[in-house]
Design a protein around this motif. Structure first.
Motif, PDB file in Angstrom:
ATOM      1  N   UNK A 118       0.832  -1.189   0.000  1.00  0.00           N
ATOM      2  CA  UNK A 118       0.000   0.000   0.000  1.00  0.00           C
ATOM      3  C   UNK A 118       0.884   1.263   0.000  1.00  0.00           C
TER       4      UNK A 118
ATOM      5  N   UNK B 213       2.539   1.750  -3.300  1.00  0.00           N
ATOM      6  CA  UNK B 213       1.595   2.268  -4.297  1.00  0.00           C
ATOM      7  C   UNK B 213       1.290   3.743  -4.044  1.00  0.00           C
ATOM      8  N   UNK B 214       1.152   4.067  -2.751  1.00  0.00           N
ATOM      9  CA  UNK B 214       0.866   5.453  -2.399  1.00  0.00           C
ATOM     10  C   UNK B 214       1.950   6.381  -2.941  1.00  0.00           C
TER      11      UNK B 214
ATOM     12  N   UNK C  58       1.733   6.659  -6.680  1.00  0.00           N
ATOM     13  CA  UNK C  58       0.669   7.547  -7.148  1.00  0.00           C
ATOM     14  C   UNK C  58       1.038   9.005  -6.938  1.00  0.00           C
TER      15      UNK C  58
ATOM     16  N   UNK D  32       3.421  10.076  -9.449  1.00  0.00           N
ATOM     17  CA  UNK D  32       2.784  10.271 -10.749  1.00  0.00           C
ATOM     18  C   UNK D  32       2.148  11.658 -10.809  1.00  0.00           C
ATOM     19  N   UNK D  33       1.479  12.028  -9.701  1.00  0.00           N
ATOM     20  CA  UNK D  33       0.873  13.356  -9.653  1.00  0.00           C
ATOM     21  C   UNK D  33       1.953  14.426  -9.696  1.00  0.00           C
TER      22      UNK D  33
ATOM     23  N   UNK E 248       3.632  15.608 -12.933  1.00  0.00           N
ATOM     24  CA  UNK E 248       2.958  16.526 -13.844  1.00  0.00           C
ATOM     25  C   UNK E 248       3.616  17.902 -13.736  1.00  0.00           C
ATOM     26  N   UNK E 249       4.000  18.474 -14.869  1.00  0.00           N
ATOM     27  CA  UNK E 249       4.620  19.809 -14.766  1.00  0.00           C
ATOM     28  C   UNK E 249       3.633  20.792 -14.145  1.00  0.00           C
ATOM     29  N   UNK E 250       4.115  21.813 -13.461  1.00  0.00           N
ATOM     30  CA  UNK E 250       3.202  22.774 -12.837  1.00  0.00           C
ATOM     31  C   UNK E 250       2.384  23.491 -13.898  1.00  0.00           C
ATOM     32  N   UNK E 251       1.172  23.870 -13.537  1.00  0.00           N
ATOM     33  CA  UNK E 251       0.359  24.694 -14.434  1.00  0.00           C
ATOM     34  C   UNK E 251       1.030  26.042 -14.573  1.00  0.00           C
ATOM     35  N   UNK E 252       1.146  26.508 -15.787  1.00  0.00           N
ATOM     36  CA  UNK E 252       1.716  27.836 -15.997  1.00  0.00           C
ATOM     37  C   UNK E 252       1.206  28.398 -17.321  1.00  0.00           C
ATOM     38  N   UNK E 253       1.132  29.701 -17.398  1.00  0.00           N
ATOM     39  CA  UNK E 253       0.826  30.346 -18.661  1.00  0.00           C
ATOM     40  C   UNK E 253       2.024  30.249 -19.575  1.00  0.00           C
TER      41      UNK E 253
ATOM     42  N   UNK F  11       6.096  23.409 -21.946  1.00  0.00           N
ATOM     43  CA  UNK F  11       5.522  23.111 -20.627  1.00  0.00           C
ATOM     44  C   UNK F  11       6.193  21.903 -19.989  1.00  0.00           C
TER      45      UNK F  11
END
Lengths: 388, 388
Positions: free
Chosen positions: A5, A8-9, A12, A15-16, A19-24, A88
Motif C-alpha cells: 500500500x 503504491x501510495x 501515485x 505520478x501526480x 505533472x509539470x506545474x500549471x503555468x501560462x 511546458x
C-alpha cells in the motif's frame, strides 16, 4: 499488504508530482546554446531558467517559431533538423532531419503549417505543425537544374510565405491555402538577396541585396505591380568596405512610420519612410550593424555589431534621430529580444556564456542567466506576431 | 483493507485526473455574458468553449485584461467588482468590490499593477496583480470637493496610465514607477471627453470629446508640449444627430499610418493621418459606428453600429478607402475581436445568444459558440499589447 500500500501510495503521489506545474505560456523564452546543441528554457517574468534540453544537433544560426497557443517551439537547426519542443514539459517531442543545410523557418498565419527554408537542396518544405509530417515542398529551381539557396523566409497573411532566392535574384511568394498544393509567384529582386523582412503588418516584403547597393521591395497587397528597388546606390561613389558578417533583417525594425535598416559593411543605420520608401536619414553607429531592432513602442532602436565591435550596443532615440546611449554590455553580443511590451531586453553574450537582461527605460542590468555560448533568444510572444 | 485500498486508489486517481490538462495560454478567449454574470472561456484554435464561470455580478459594459503570462484574466464589472479568473483551472481565484460603479481597467507594462477606472467615486485604483491588494488610488478630484468620472484608461510604457476626466475636461497621466506613490500630471482636454485610446506604440493618447466636435491629443513622448485639439468642428454647420450609443475608442483602429475613428452621431468613419494628425478622409457607413477596429494587418477595418443598425457590420478595405463588404451576421452585434494574426474575427451577437466566428479572408462563417447574451470578447493575446 501495508508495505504494498505504501509503495503504491508513493507511486501515485509521484505520478501526480511528475505533472509539470500549471503555468501560462505568454512569458516564456527559448535560448539557443549554439556550441553544444542545447536549448535553455526560461521565464521572462521571473527572469529565471527552468529547463535545459540537449540533442538538437548543430545550432549555429538556429532560430525558432512558436505554435499559436505558445506551448510548442519549432527549432530550425543549421544541419537541416527541425525539432519540436514542448515548453511546458521541457522536453523534445519530435525531431526530423528535413534537409542537409537549413537557415531558419516560419509558421503560417493559422498556425498549422511550419515551413523550413533550405540552402541545400535549395527550396522550402512545409510540415504539419502537429505531427511534422511533410505536406509539400517548393524546390528553388529557378532554371532547369539550377537550385538557389533560400533566405529571408517570412509568413504573410492568408497562409502565404515570402522568401528570396540568393542565387536566382528573385522573390517568391508561395500560397499554402491548400497546404499540399502550394501555388508560387515569382518576382525579380536584384543581385544576391541575402535576407528579407516582412513589415509588421505583413504588407511589404523587403529583400536586402548583397550584389548591389539597394533593397528590393514587394507590396504583397498589390503583387501585380511587381517588385521595385529602393535605397539604390546608397554607398555610391564610396569605397567598398570589407563585410565581417552579413546583417540580419527582420520585421522588428519598423518604428513610427520609419524602417531602420543596417547598411552592409558601413557604420550606418539607414532610415526609410515607409509611406514613400525614400531614404530620410542615416545614423552613424560604432560598427557594422548586424541586428537593428526597435523596442515595441518604437522609441528606441537597438543595434549590435559585427566583429571587431561585437561587444558594443548602440541605442538610438528615434525622436532625436541619433544614438542616445552607447553600451558595452559583454563579449560577443549576438542577439537581442524585447519583451512584448518593451520594458526589458535580453542580450546574448556568447563569449561571457550569459544572457544579460536590461531595463530599457533606465538601461540598468536587472538580471542574467547562465548559458553555454548563447546565440538566438526567442520569446513565446512571437506566436502572436506577423512576419516571423 | 482491500476496500480501503480501492477507495484510496480511486481517490488518488481522481486527484491526478482533477489536474487541468496542460495547455498553452496563447490562444484563449474570455466571453462576457452580461445578463447573467457569467463568463465563458474558449479556445481560438479549436473554436470551442471549455469552461463557464458564474458569480461575477453586473457585467454590463464589463472588460478584461490579462496577466503577462496569459494565465489570469482580470474582469472589471460595472458594479465596481474586480474578479481574477484562472484561465487554466477555469475558476475564479479572487473577487473584490473596489468601488460603487466602474468602467473598465488596465494592466501595467510590467504586469504587476492592475488599475480600475471608476465613475463613483471618480478616480483610479491600483491593485497588486498577484493578490489584488490595494496599492494606491488617485481620486479624480479636479477642484476641491469635485470628483469626475474617469474614462478611456489605457496603459503606456514606463508603468504609466493615461485617462480622461469626463466632468473635468482633462487628461491625466499617472506614473506608477513607485506603485504605492503614483505621480500625476494634468492636461486640458476639452468638453466632456467620453473615451480614449493609446496608439498601438503607446505614444499618443486621444480623447474623443462629447461636448464639442473634436478629439484631444497628447504626445506622451513630449508631454511638456501639452495637449492639442484635432478634428475640430468635424460636423461643422450640420444638424446635430441624436446619439444612440457612445462609440468606443481603442488602440486597434490604427492601420497603415492612419487612424480610423467613429464620428459621434454621424454615419461616418473619420480617417486621420497619424503623422500630421489631419483629417484625410471620411468613409460613409450604414449607421452610427460603435467599434471601428482594424484587422491586425491593417488591410480591413470592421465597423459595428448603434441601435437600430446593430445587426449590421461594414468591412472597409483600407487600400480602396471604402466599404468593401456589408454583412448582416446576427442580432445585436456588440463587440468584435480579431485573432492576433488576423485570420479570424469573433463577433458577439447578443440577441442571438451566440459568438459568431468568421474567416476574414473570404468572410465565411466558420464556427459559433453558444453564450447567454454575450457582449465583450477578450483574447489572451491582449497580454502582449500596449494600450489596452
Amino acid at each position: 499488504m501495508r508495505i504494498l500500500f505504501s509503495v503504491l501510495l508513493v507511486a501515485f503521489l509521484s505520478a501526480c508530482a511528475g505533472t509539470p506545474p500549471l503555468r501560462g505560456t505568454g512569458d516564456l523564452a527559448l535560448i539557443i546554446e549554439r556550441a553544444s546543441g542545447h536549448v535553455t528554457l526560461a521565464n521572462t517574468s521571473t527572469r529565471q531558467p527552468y529547463a535545459r534540453i540537449g540533442g538538437l544537433g548543430d545550432l549555429s544560426h538556429a532560430s525558432a517559431v512558436y505554435s499559436r497557443d505558445g506551448r510548442y517551439a519549432y527549432v530550425f537547426g543549421r544541419d537541416g533538423a527541425l525539432s519540436k519542443i514542448d515548453m511546458l514539459e521541457g522536453r523534445m517531442v519530435k525531431r526530423i532531419v528535413q534537409s542537409g543545410n537549413a537557415i531558419g523557418g516560419s509558421i503560417s498565419q493559422d498556425g498549422r503549417i511550419v515551413v523550413a527554408q533550405n540552402y541545400k537542396p535549395g527550396g522550402i518544405k512545409a510540415f504539419d505543425a502537429e505531427t511534422l509530417e511533410l505536406l509539400a515542398e517548393v524546390p528553388a529551381e529557378y532554371a532547369p537544374g539550377q537550385f538557389s539557396k533560400v533566405v529571408g523566409l517570412a509568413d504573410s497573411p492568408g497562409n502565404k510565405f515570402v522568401y528570396a532566392l540568393f542565387d536566382a535574384g528573385e522573390i517568391w511568394v508561395s500560397d499554402f491555402s491548400d497546404p499540399r498544393r502550394p501555388v508560387t509567384q515569382r518576382f525579380p529582386a536584384g543581385q544576391n538577396p541575402y535576407d528579407g523582412l516582412v513589415t509588421p503588418d505583413g504588407r511589404h516584403f523587403l529583400a536586402g541585396l548583397f550584389g548591389e547597393d539597394g533593397v528590393a521591395l514587394l507590396d504583397l497587397w498589390q503583387p501585380e505591380k511587381g517588385s521595385r528597388k529602393i535605397l539604390e546606390k546608397y554607398g555610391r561613389g564610396e569605397e567598398k568596405l570589407p563585410v565581417y558578417k552579413m546583417p540580419h533583417l527582420r520585421g522588428w525594425s519598423v518604428a513610427q512610420g520609419k524602417a531602420y535598416l543596417p547598411a552592409i559593411g558601413r557604420h550606418e543605420v539607414l532610415v526609410v519612410d515607409v509611406a514613400t520608401w525614400k531614404e530620410v536619414g542615416r545614423i552613424p553607429v560604432r560598427g557594422q550593424p548586424v541586428f537593428v531592432m526597435a523596442r515595441p513602442d518604437g522609441r528606441q532602436v537597438w543595434v549590435n555589431f559585427a566583429f571587431p565591435d561585437y561587444g558594443k550596443v548602440d541605442v538610438i532615440d528615434t525622436l532625436k534621430g541619433q544614438v542616445a546611449h552607447q553600451l558595452e554590455p559583454g563579449k560577443g553580443i549576438l542577439h537581442m529580444e524585447f519583451t512584448p511590451r518593451g520594458e526589458n531586453v535580453w542580450l546574448s553574450a556568447r563569449d561571457d556564456h550569459k544572457i544579460l537582461i536590461y531595463n530599457t527605460e533606465n538601461l540598468t542590468r536587472i538580471g542574467e542567466i547562465t548559458a553555454d555560448a548563447p546565440s538566438g533568444i526567442f520569446f513565446s510572444s512571437r506566436a502572436q506576431r506577423i512576419g516571423f
